[in-house]
Design a protein around this motif. Structure first.
Motif, PDB file in Angstrom:
ATOM      1  N   GLY B 221      28.648  32.566  43.267  1.00  0.00           N
ATOM      2  CA  GLY B 221      28.498  33.366  44.472  1.00  0.00           C
ATOM      3  C   GLY B 221      27.213  33.035  45.212  1.00  0.00           C
ATOM      4  N   CYS B 262      36.850  32.047  36.247  1.00  0.00           N
ATOM      5  CA  CYS B 262      36.177  32.980  35.346  1.00  0.00           C
ATOM      6  C   CYS B 262      35.424  34.068  36.093  1.00  0.00           C
ATOM      7  CB  CYS B 262      35.155  32.250  34.485  1.00  0.00           C
ATOM      8  SG  CYS B 262      35.880  31.149  33.329  1.00  0.00           S
ATOM      9  N   VAL B 263      35.113  33.813  37.353  1.00  0.00           N
ATOM     10  CA  VAL B 263      34.238  34.745  38.070  1.00  0.00           C
ATOM     11  C   VAL B 263      34.989  36.033  38.372  1.00  0.00           C
ATOM     12  CG1 VAL B 263      32.835  35.061  40.130  1.00  0.00           C
ATOM     13  CG2 VAL B 263      33.064  32.809  39.123  1.00  0.00           C
ATOM     14  N   PRO B 264      34.447  37.196  37.956  1.00  0.00           N
ATOM     15  CA  PRO B 264      35.112  38.447  38.298  1.00  0.00           C
ATOM     16  C   PRO B 264      35.075  38.667  39.809  1.00  0.00           C
ATOM     17  CG  PRO B 264      33.101  38.858  37.027  1.00  0.00           C
ATOM     18  CD  PRO B 264      33.217  37.395  37.196  1.00  0.00           C
ATOM     19  N   ARG B 265      36.209  39.048  40.384  1.00  0.00           N
ATOM     20  CA  ARG B 265      36.291  39.186  41.829  1.00  0.00           C
ATOM     21  C   ARG B 265      36.112  40.636  42.252  1.00  0.00           C
ATOM     22  NH1 ARG B 265      38.360  34.175  43.745  1.00  0.00           N
ATOM     23  NH2 ARG B 265      37.907  32.804  42.005  1.00  0.00           N
ATOM     24  N   LEU B 266      35.529  40.787  43.416  1.00  0.00           N
ATOM     25  CA  LEU B 266      35.355  42.108  43.997  1.00  0.00           C
ATOM     26  C   LEU B 266      36.690  42.703  44.415  1.00  0.00           C
ATOM     27  CD1 LEU B 266      32.706  43.537  44.275  1.00  0.00           C
ATOM     28  CD2 LEU B 266      32.491  42.694  46.582  1.00  0.00           C
ATOM     29  N   THR B 267      37.671  41.815  44.638  1.00  0.00           N
ATOM     30  CA  THR B 267      38.988  42.298  45.026  1.00  0.00           C
ATOM     31  C   THR B 267      39.779  42.772  43.811  1.00  0.00           C
ATOM     32  OG1 THR B 267      39.513  39.953  45.037  1.00  0.00           O
ATOM     33  CG2 THR B 267      39.409  41.040  47.156  1.00  0.00           C
ATOM     34  N   GLY B 268      39.246  42.527  42.618  1.00  0.00           N
ATOM     35  CA  GLY B 268      39.898  43.023  41.412  1.00  0.00           C
ATOM     36  C   GLY B 268      41.068  42.198  40.939  1.00  0.00           C
ATOM     37  N   MET B 269      41.130  40.937  41.361  1.00  0.00           N
ATOM     38  CA  MET B 269      42.199  40.082  40.848  1.00  0.00           C
ATOM     39  C   MET B 269      41.930  39.775  39.387  1.00  0.00           C
ATOM     40  SD  MET B 269      43.131  37.492  43.908  1.00  0.00           S
ATOM     41  CE  MET B 269      41.480  36.916  44.106  1.00  0.00           C
ATOM     42  N   THR B 271      41.114  38.231  35.916  1.00  0.00           N
ATOM     43  CA  THR B 271      40.358  37.061  35.481  1.00  0.00           C
ATOM     44  C   THR B 271      41.120  36.389  34.345  1.00  0.00           C
ATOM     45  OG1 THR B 271      39.106  38.564  34.120  1.00  0.00           O
ATOM     46  CG2 THR B 271      38.057  37.800  36.137  1.00  0.00           C
TER      47      THR B 271
END
Lengths: 316, 327
Positions: B221, B262-269, B271
């Motif tokens: 990010g 691997c990156v956790p998404r703010l949209t909550g998709m 991982t």
């Protein structure tokens, strides 16, 4: 739903030579079985202090901690063994929370012996089951922490927390010392185990994007106070408190879709003040872009903006 | 065409340890143009910091050696410079900000003493009086948005917060009009809001002074928001290079793809399961492509020979045999 943990008006002040440190001034929240509450805040906001009070490592200055309807706000020395069995913790740095001179098998064996979970003959099978649960091969029983990678050490720490079959686990930044490639695996393991055993998690972190993926509810702490609390979906769709908005706007994200969710760029200014000199009125007002006259005079109270969404701010 | 400021060619770095060598850098290539913001991303232990330490010539002595490769900075090979010349380079041309500002500052000297030294020993400032030097120090602290510079000059590092210490480090690094700033995870040990402030500050100062920045981070990010071009590094060599928007919209190397997922998404998709395995043991590194033991798409050739860079288009190249036919 059964309420597992209920924390009311929790306070913790430390007396030091430089004055009284008001580490936690107001924390009220609850966790039900099978639920994850994400407690988010910057360093110095008092989130770990809350966790340690729940665990009995600190004696609260004031307030109640109720676990399964019993008041447990006392020191760990005074807590009955059955209670300690029910509450477990995973620390941030697995390098220092595992004894380097004991093998993984011995580390996992100790809580089983203390709490007399099983007879001597079944201990080994129990240990292998625990390793299997966190996805480590059984050869790891004889290994020592120094020969494991960071992620594997954290898996052992999680297995140790699970060994007493607790109903609530406090996770104090369990992945912030690890790489994203390892973090994903640990998070998935934690979610799987939670579903299998209907565990309650108190998940402490400073990473909001991680919260979006695992927490059912999120509470934001700032300078010892919970300033906003909501269901994860509401929280990310309509963040209310200016601090929450600043926090969300500061997160570096990796895709365009995420960029759209972030509140319009609120530039973050200033730093979290020291908990010795707490600003009067709303504790956030020196950094707040939307401050009003009243903010520096009187501290706002928590209001329910809509069902389940609480915020501590005069704007609402 | 922009001017090439730094050019790292086939750099190898080995560390002498008991019983042999740790072969950490394995033919690293990197190019930085003047005034450009370049990102360097990869997991912990893949050689990001080692590469930059080689550029600054601050690898631990005598264990760290550079048996092969060149580091060309403004037409001079950094690796063959004399001690005096490299010191001049560090003083006037390149500087580095480290991850932990607490460890980077000397705890027994005040900020003023440490900052004034930098100005005092610069050739450019020869013959200037103490008063002028002090004014320069005050101005440099003001440039990094530190309030009350006079008080900060008189205080010790322990009296400042983490964010303030990092600003002091930036002020130290920016003294004397440098041309290249190496920022090694400058916000990782700080809170997100403070990290955001620090990165914005570095960005603004770089724009103002037309300074090139190499931003090292393990956070994708951070790289996406603050750089123009990215190098992805794995186990001692670059595996992919592209302009930032290109890399994030179309990652090609299996390692880059896995890392992104691997990156956790703010949209909550959801991982994924992470990348299996871990960074290789540098004592016995894997043959061929060093990523092959963890790669989901490995082929027979991957174990035999290290893949060269395949040019996909003008500003995208990748070191993976999957793209052999496309270059």
């Amino acid at each position: 739903m059964e309420e597992l943990l209920k924390v009311e008006q929790l306070k913790k002040h430390f007396v030091t030579s430089r004055g009284i440190v008001q580490a936690v001034s107001e924390a009220t929240f609850s966790i039900t079985a099978g639920e994850t509450l994400g407690l988010v805040g910057e360093s110095g906001s008092g989130k770990s202090t809350v966790a340690y009070m729940v665990m009995g490592l600190y004696q609260p200055t004031d307030g109640n901690i109720r676990f399964k309807d019993k008041n447990i706000g006392k020191y760990h020395q005074k807590r009955p063994l059955e209670l300690k069995k029910e509450l477990q913790i995973v620390f941030q740095d697995p390098g220092s929370s595992l004894n380097p001179r004991r093998s993984v098998g011995k580390i996992l064996e100790l809580p089983l012996k203390i709490h007399r979970i099983d007879s001597q003959f079944n201990l080994r099978k129990r240990i292998l089951d625990l390793l299997d649960m966190v996805g480590l091969p059984k050869e790891y029983e004889t290994k020592y922490p120094s020969s494991l990678g960071g992620g594997e050490k954290q898996m052992v720490a999680i297995a140790r927390a699970l060994s007493t079959d607790p109903s609530l686990i406090v996770l104090d930044e369990p992945t912030s010392a690890l790489d994203v490639s390892i973090q994903a695996k640990i998070i998935n393991t934690l979610i799987r185990i939670q579903k299998e055993r209907n565990l309650g998690y108190l998940f402490i972190t400073h990473d909001l994007s991680l919260m979006r993926n695992i927490a059912h509810r999120v509470a934001i702490m700032y300078l010892g106070r919970i300033v906003e609390q909501a269901l994860t979906k509401d929280f990310f769709e309509t963040p209310l408190h200016p601090y929450t908005q600043m926090l969300l706007a500061s997160i570096p994200v990796v895709s365009e879709e995420e960029e759209k969710i972030k509140p319009e760029r609120i530039t973050s200014v200033g730093e979290i003040p020291s908990p010795v000199n707490i600003p009067p009125g709303c504790v956030f007002h020196p950094r707040c872009p939307k401050k009003m006259d009243i903010c520096s005079q009187e501290e706002p109270t928590m209001v329910e903006y809509k069902p389940g969404h609480f915020v501590r701010c005069y704007l609402y | 065409m922009k001017e090439v400021l730094l050019d790292i060619k086939d750099l190898q770095v080995h560390f002498r340890v008991y019983g042999g060598f740790l072969k950490v850098l394995n033919g690293t290539n990197m190019r930085v143009y003047s005034g450009e913001k370049v990102g360097l991303v990869g997991e912990t232990g893949c050689g990001k910091t080692t590469t930059m330490k080689a550029v600054m010539r601050i690898l631990p002595k005598p264990h760290g050696i550079t048996p092969e490769g060149k580091i060309i900075f403004k037409n001079k090979n950094v690796l063959s410079l004399k001690t005096q010349e490299i010191e001049r380079l560090r003083r006037n041309e390149i500087s580095m900000i480290f991850q932990d500002p607490t460890a980077a500052l000397n705890p027994v000297f005040t900020i003023g003493e440490q900052l004034l030294d930098v100005f005092r020993y610069s050739k450019k400032n020869d013959g200037l009086k103490g008063k002028t030097l002090k004014q320069m120090a005050v101005d440099s602290l003001r440039a990094v948005a530190l309030p009350d510079p006079e008080r900060i000059l008189a205080s010790y590092p322990i009296q400042l917060s983490g964010g303030m210490r990092q600003r002091v480090c930036i002020a130290l690094a920016l003294a004397n009009q440098k041309q290249l700033l190496i920022a090694d995870e400058p916000g990782t040990s700080l809170d997100v809001t403070i990290q955001d402030q620090i990165l914005r500050l570095i960005h603004r100062l770089a724009e103002e002074r037309n300074m090139a920045v190499i931003l090292i981070s393990h956070s994708l990010g951070v790289i996406r928001e603050w750089t123009e071009r990215v190098y992805v590094m794995y186990a001692g060599s670059m595996v992919e290079e592209a302009t930032t928007p290109k890399l994030f919209s179309q990652p090609l190397h299996p390692y880059t793809q896995a890392l992104m997922e691997c990156v956790p998404r703010l949209t909550g998709m959801k991982t994924n399961e992470g990348i299996p395995g871990r960074i290789p043991d540098y004592f016995f590194p894997p043959t061929g492509c060093r990523f092959h033991p963890r790669c989901p798409k490995k082929m027979a050739i991957c174990q035999e020979e290290k893949p060269p860079f395949y040019q996909i288009d003008d500003n995208h190249q990748v070191a993976c045999y999957l793209y052999k036919g496309e270059s």
